[in-house]
Scaffold this motif. Structure first.
Motif, PDB file in Angstrom:
ATOM      1  N   GLU A  10      -2.453   5.459   7.024  1.00 50.07           N
ATOM      2  CA  GLU A  10      -3.203   5.150   6.019  1.00 50.07           C
ATOM      3  C   GLU A  10      -3.362   5.058   5.028  1.00 50.07           C
ATOM      4  N   LEU A  11      -3.601   3.938   3.982  1.00 52.94           N
ATOM      5  CA  LEU A  11      -4.173   3.516   2.776  1.00 52.94           C
ATOM      6  C   LEU A  11      -5.436   3.024   2.527  1.00 52.94           C
ATOM      7  N   SER A  12      -6.760   3.190   1.381  1.00 50.85           N
ATOM      8  CA  SER A  12      -7.275   2.674   1.219  1.00 50.85           C
ATOM      9  C   SER A  12      -8.092   2.663   0.118  1.00 50.85           C
ATOM     10  N   LEU A  13      -7.642   1.637  -0.677  1.00 52.39           N
ATOM     11  CA  LEU A  13      -7.350   0.809  -2.025  1.00 52.39           C
ATOM     12  C   LEU A  13      -9.102   0.366  -2.237  1.00 52.39           C
ATOM     13  N   ALA A  14      -9.995  -0.320  -1.374  1.00 54.41           N
ATOM     14  CA  ALA A  14     -11.159  -0.927  -1.417  1.00 54.41           C
ATOM     15  C   ALA A  14     -11.938  -0.645  -2.481  1.00 54.41           C
ATOM     16  N   HIS A  15     -12.507  -1.484  -2.995  1.00 53.76           N
ATOM     17  CA  HIS A  15     -13.734  -1.178  -3.836  1.00 53.76           C
ATOM     18  C   HIS A  15     -12.638  -0.923  -5.020  1.00 53.76           C
ATOM     19  N   ASN A  16     -11.267  -1.474  -5.850  1.00 52.67           N
ATOM     20  CA  ASN A  16     -11.440  -1.032  -6.835  1.00 52.67           C
ATOM     21  C   ASN A  16     -11.363  -2.561  -8.109  1.00 52.67           C
ATOM     22  N   ARG A  17     -10.727  -2.611  -8.679  1.00 51.66           N
ATOM     23  CA  ARG A  17     -10.646  -3.609  -9.630  1.00 51.66           C
ATOM     24  C   ARG A  17      -8.847  -4.243  -9.904  1.00 51.66           C
ATOM     25  N   LEU A  18      -8.843  -3.988  -8.993  1.00 54.78           N
ATOM     26  CA  LEU A  18      -6.723  -4.516  -8.474  1.00 54.78           C
ATOM     27  C   LEU A  18      -6.744  -5.766  -9.091  1.00 54.78           C
ATOM     28  N   ARG A  19      -5.609  -6.673  -9.135  1.00 57.70           N
ATOM     29  CA  ARG A  19      -5.295  -8.224  -9.084  1.00 57.70           C
ATOM     30  C   ARG A  19      -3.898  -8.499  -8.874  1.00 57.70           C
ATOM     31  N   VAL A  20      -4.172  -8.832  -8.282  1.00 63.74           N
ATOM     32  CA  VAL A  20      -2.384  -9.029  -7.501  1.00 63.74           C
ATOM     33  C   VAL A  20      -0.830  -8.781  -8.641  1.00 63.74           C
ATOM     34  N   GLY A  21      -1.227  -9.508  -9.863  1.00 68.72           N
ATOM     35  CA  GLY A  21      -0.914  -9.224 -10.756  1.00 68.72           C
ATOM     36  C   GLY A  21      -0.782  -8.351 -11.606  1.00 68.72           C
ATOM     37  N   ASP A  22      -1.931  -6.774 -10.891  1.00 73.63           N
ATOM     38  CA  ASP A  22      -1.336  -6.003 -11.535  1.00 73.63           C
ATOM     39  C   ASP A  22      -0.728  -5.003 -10.533  1.00 73.63           C
ATOM     40  N   ILE A  23      -0.171  -5.336  -9.300  1.00 73.22           N
ATOM     41  CA  ILE A  23       0.783  -4.951  -8.568  1.00 73.22           C
ATOM     42  C   ILE A  23       1.773  -5.081  -8.985  1.00 73.22           C
ATOM     43  N   GLY A  24       2.585  -3.785  -8.556  1.00 70.25           N
ATOM     44  CA  GLY A  24       4.291  -4.217 -10.095  1.00 70.25           C
ATOM     45  C   GLY A  24       5.057  -3.619  -8.393  1.00 70.25           C
ATOM     46  N   PRO A  25       5.975  -5.134  -8.452  1.00 68.16           N
ATOM     47  CA  PRO A  25       7.487  -5.347  -7.911  1.00 68.16           C
ATOM     48  C   PRO A  25       7.797  -4.011  -6.928  1.00 68.16           C
ATOM     49  N   GLY A  26       8.081  -4.000  -5.782  1.00 65.69           N
ATOM     50  CA  GLY A  26       8.382  -2.681  -5.392  1.00 65.69           C
ATOM     51  C   GLY A  26       6.773  -1.648  -4.626  1.00 65.69           C
ATOM     52  N   TRP A  45       5.403  -1.353  -2.370  1.00 66.79           N
ATOM     53  CA  TRP A  45       4.792  -1.071  -0.967  1.00 66.79           C
ATOM     54  C   TRP A  45       6.270  -0.769  -0.191  1.00 66.79           C
ATOM     55  N   HIS A  46       7.115  -0.537  -1.386  1.00 62.97           N
ATOM     56  CA  HIS A  46       8.337  -0.665  -0.598  1.00 62.97           C
ATOM     57  C   HIS A  46       8.825   0.583  -0.076  1.00 62.97           C
ATOM     58  N   GLU A  47       8.738   1.661   0.256  1.00 67.47           N
ATOM     59  CA  GLU A  47       9.230   2.896   0.411  1.00 67.47           C
ATOM     60  C   GLU A  47       7.973   3.587   1.570  1.00 67.47           C
ATOM     61  N   LEU A  48       7.078   2.572   1.424  1.00 66.22           N
ATOM     62  CA  LEU A  48       5.808   2.811   2.460  1.00 66.22           C
ATOM     63  C   LEU A  48       5.940   2.355   4.203  1.00 66.22           C
ATOM     64  N   GLN A  49       7.016   2.947   4.624  1.00 63.07           N
ATOM     65  CA  GLN A  49       7.756   2.340   5.742  1.00 63.07           C
ATOM     66  C   GLN A  49       6.734   2.590   7.194  1.00 63.07           C
ATOM     67  N   ALA A  50       6.369   3.446   6.577  1.00 58.27           N
ATOM     68  CA  ALA A  50       5.308   4.107   8.647  1.00 58.27           C
ATOM     69  C   ALA A  50       3.623   3.403   7.968  1.00 58.27           C
ATOM     70  N   LEU A  51       3.309   2.779   6.735  1.00 56.72           N
ATOM     71  CA  LEU A  51       2.690   2.329   6.223  1.00 56.72           C
ATOM     72  C   LEU A  51       1.800   1.667   7.870  1.00 56.72           C
ATOM     73  N   GLN A  52       0.941   2.001   8.201  1.00 54.81           N
ATOM     74  CA  GLN A  52       0.017   0.643   9.645  1.00 54.81           C
ATOM     75  C   GLN A  52      -1.273   0.748   9.293  1.00 54.81           C
ATOM     76  N   MET A  53      -2.263   1.155   8.714  1.00 48.82           N
ATOM     77  CA  MET A  53      -3.437   0.380   7.687  1.00 48.82           C
ATOM     78  C   MET A  53      -3.812   0.349   6.436  1.00 48.82           C
ATOM     79  N   LEU A  54      -3.451  -0.481   5.435  1.00 44.95           N
ATOM     80  CA  LEU A  54      -3.828  -1.050   4.331  1.00 44.95           C
ATOM     81  C   LEU A  54      -5.203  -2.065   3.960  1.00 44.95           C
ATOM     82  N   ASP A  55      -6.654  -0.694   3.313  1.00 41.31           N
ATOM     83  CA  ASP A  55      -7.432  -1.893   2.796  1.00 41.31           C
ATOM     84  C   ASP A  55      -7.703  -2.203   1.165  1.00 41.31           C
ATOM     85  N   LEU A  56      -7.372  -2.827   0.820  1.00 42.04           N
ATOM     86  CA  LEU A  56      -7.302  -3.568   0.037  1.00 42.04           C
ATOM     87  C   LEU A  56      -8.591  -4.714  -0.182  1.00 42.04           C
ATOM     88  N   SER A  57      -9.482  -3.903   0.248  1.00 41.26           N
ATOM     89  CA  SER A  57     -10.669  -5.605  -0.054  1.00 41.26           C
ATOM     90  C   SER A  57     -11.506  -4.761  -0.852  1.00 41.26           C
TER      91      SER A  57
END
Length: 574
Positions: A450-466, A468-480
């Motif tokens: 589980e990874l919660s990143l809600a209520h921040n200032r993220l834009r798609v261009g701020d998310i670097g390539p790769g 999410w690559h190693e988060l092989q077990a991630l089931q819940m992602l909160d980018l709201s």
């Protein structure tokens, strides 16, 4: 007539006699069934010894109750009184349930229980009693008079009851004057006594020495008289929260004789120090919401077996928990310090600590060795402090190899911390000021679920390539509640729940979820989606999708799920 007589003479066996039970003649068919047991109208009598008249809106005591009754339930009715003549003939009663009626003390005559010599359980909670019955049967095991208006009990209400185990008097109006010194004399088996939510001003003396659980919360208690708890060597749980206890109302002997005590709740009082004389058997100590300004090691020396110490909402400040204060507590599992004005992680914490709960303090920095003393931590909560990325050392979490849950929500972080433990299962980073996500801080977190990143200032261009690559077990992602304009690409394959609500997403293309075939729930509400913003191909290859929430967008969004997708609940709206 003669023909009838001849037929009777031809029957085998003796002639039937007037009044003889039909059951004596099973060959007569239907008449062979025994007559129905007597049962009051509308009540049920599943057994010969049980009468259940629960919830029938009865206003008078039912008649026709069998004398064989051992268990009588009259709860949830409108009864105002118990007639002595009806009750007195039920001498075999073992359980009498009168819970939730309108019975007053005048409607419960003192002689009502004289003939109930076998009564073991009586329930009269939620009635209108102003005083307790002067006499209850000696055979009692459980007595429940809670939630009445009782201001007085008498020596033989609960006294001289050798089998009595549980007494419930909570939610009444008892003061110390209404509780006689010999209230429990001769009742040496009482294990549970509940006196919470009354008007007691000090802990009653002469309590049964057999007590195992004592509830005194929500009273007006400001003092525990010396010796009041000196005989309760079997007491395991003591509840004194929500009273008016001060330091002067306790002394070093108050708890020292409680050699079996495991749970002590002193929260919501007016204590400024940790009480002295705590017993070694104590496992849970709740001191939250007092006025404690300092914790002294000497006060905890006797409580070496303590496992959970709760000190939330006190006034410890920057110096209230000095180095070594908790050193005697070598087996401490959980330390709760919510809302104490701490400006740093307390030093020299017990090495075996497993959970450190520090939200809503003033911690502004994490040094390289601030957490080094607690390598066994599995849960660390530093939410809603003042942590800034520049003041979180890249080796702050290096020794926490057992850490499974890390909560850094509500701080001032602008980037992910480095050196996160690779065994993390849950990472909370919502409500910070994150402006970028890079792969390096998330490297190795292949067990994160589980990874919660809600209520921040993220834009798609701020998310670097790769990223999410190693988060092989991630089931819940909160980018709201960020600033995303479209669904981020290359999301983790194991993802089952994706929160994207409250962003700026205006279009969902056919390749949006190609990397997440296990997706079950998708939340897109409160974005900038219109009627045709989501292409039908977007959901191809998502056989497990159950929820698509698009409510709160400018227009009602048309959702087209492929026929193979199970149609679970999904939301959409204007």
């Amino acid at each position: 007539m003669w023909l009838s007589l001849l037929l009777l003479l031809l029957l085998p066996g003796p002639l039937p006699v007037a009044g003889m039970e039909a059951a004596a003649f099973p060959h007569l068919g239907e008449s062979s069934q025994p007559p129905p047991r007597a049962c009051p109208p509308r009540c049920s009598c599943p057994r010969v010894d049980t009468v259940d008249c629960d919830g029938l809106d009865l206003r008078v005591f039912p008649d026709n109750i069998t004398r064989a009754a051992q268990h009588l339930s009259l709860q949830n009715n409108q009864l105002q009184e118990l007639p002595y003549n009806e009750l007195s003939r039920l001498s075999g009663l073992r359980t009498l349930n009168l819970h939730n009626n309108l019975i007053s003390s005048e409607g419960l005559p003192d002689e009502a229980f004289e003939s109930l010599t076998q009564l073991q359980h009586i329930y009269v909670a939620h009635n209108k009693l102003s005083v307790a019955p002067q006499f209850l049967p000696r055979s009692l095991r459980v007595a429940d008079l809670a939630a009445n208006q009782v201001i007085e009990i008498f020596p033989l209400t609960f006294g001289e009851k050798p089998a009595l185990r549980s007494v419930y008097l909570h939610n009444n109006q008892l003061s110390n004057a209404g509780l006689p010194p010999d209230a429990f004399r001769g009742s040496e088996a009482i294990a549970t006594l509940s006196l919470s939510n009354n008007r007691l001003s000090y802990l009653p003396p002469s309590l049964p020495p057999s007590l195992e659980r004592l509830h005194l919360q929500n009273n007006l208690i400001s003092k525990v008289p010396r010796g009041a708890l000196s005989r309760q060597t079997q007491l395991r749980e003591l509840y004194l929260q929500h009273n008016q206890l001060t330091d002067s109302g306790l002394d070093a002997t108050t708890f020292s004789k409680l050699h079996s005590l495991e749970y002590l709740d002193l929260s919501h009082n007016q204590l400024t120090t940790v009480p002295a004389g705590l017993p070694r058997t104590l496992a849970i100590l709740h001191l939250g919401r007092n006025r404690i300004q300092q914790v002294e090691a000497a006060r905890l020396h006797g409580a070496r077996g303590l496992r959970y110490l709760l000190l939330q909402h006190n006034q410890l400040g920057s110096s209230g928990l000095p180095a070594g204060a908790l050193r005697p507590l070598r087996g401490l599992h959980t330390l709760h310090l919510y809302g104490n004005g701490l400006d740093r992680v307390p030093p020299a914490l017990p090495r075996r600590l497993r959970a450190l709960v520090l939200p809503h303090n003033h911690v502004a920095a994490l040094g390289a060795r601030d957490l080094a003393a607690t390598p066994g931590l599995t849960e660390l909560n530093l939410a809603y402090n003042r942590l800034a990325s520049a003041r979180v050392h890249h080796r702050a979490f290096r020794r926490l190899r057992a850490l499974r849950s890390l909560d850094l929500a509500g701080n001032q972080l602008t980037r992910l911390p480095m050196g996160l433990p690779t065994g993390l299962r849950t990472l909370q980073l919502q409500r910070n000021q994150l402006r970028m996500l890079e792969p390096e801080p998330l490297a190795g977190l292949d067990q994160l679920r589980e990874l919660s990143l809600a209520h921040n200032r993220l834009r798609v261009g701020d998310i670097g390539p790769g990223t999410w690559h190693e988060l092989q077990a991630l089931q819940m992602l909160d980018l709201s509640h960020n600033e995303l304009s479209f669904v981020p690409p290359d999301l983790p394959e194991a993802l089952e729940e994706l929160h994207l609500e409250g962003n700026r997403i205006g279009h969902v293309g056919p390749e949006a979820f190609l990397s997440t075939p296990r997706l079950r729930a998708l939340f897109l509400r409160a974005n900038r989606l219109h009627m045709t913003s989501i292409t039908a191909e977007a959901f191809l290859g998502l056989p497990n999708l159950r929820v698509v929430d698009t409510a709160g967008n400018p227009e009602q969004v048309l959702i087209r799920l492929p026929p193979t997708t199970p149609r679970g609940p999904r939301a959409g709206g204007p």
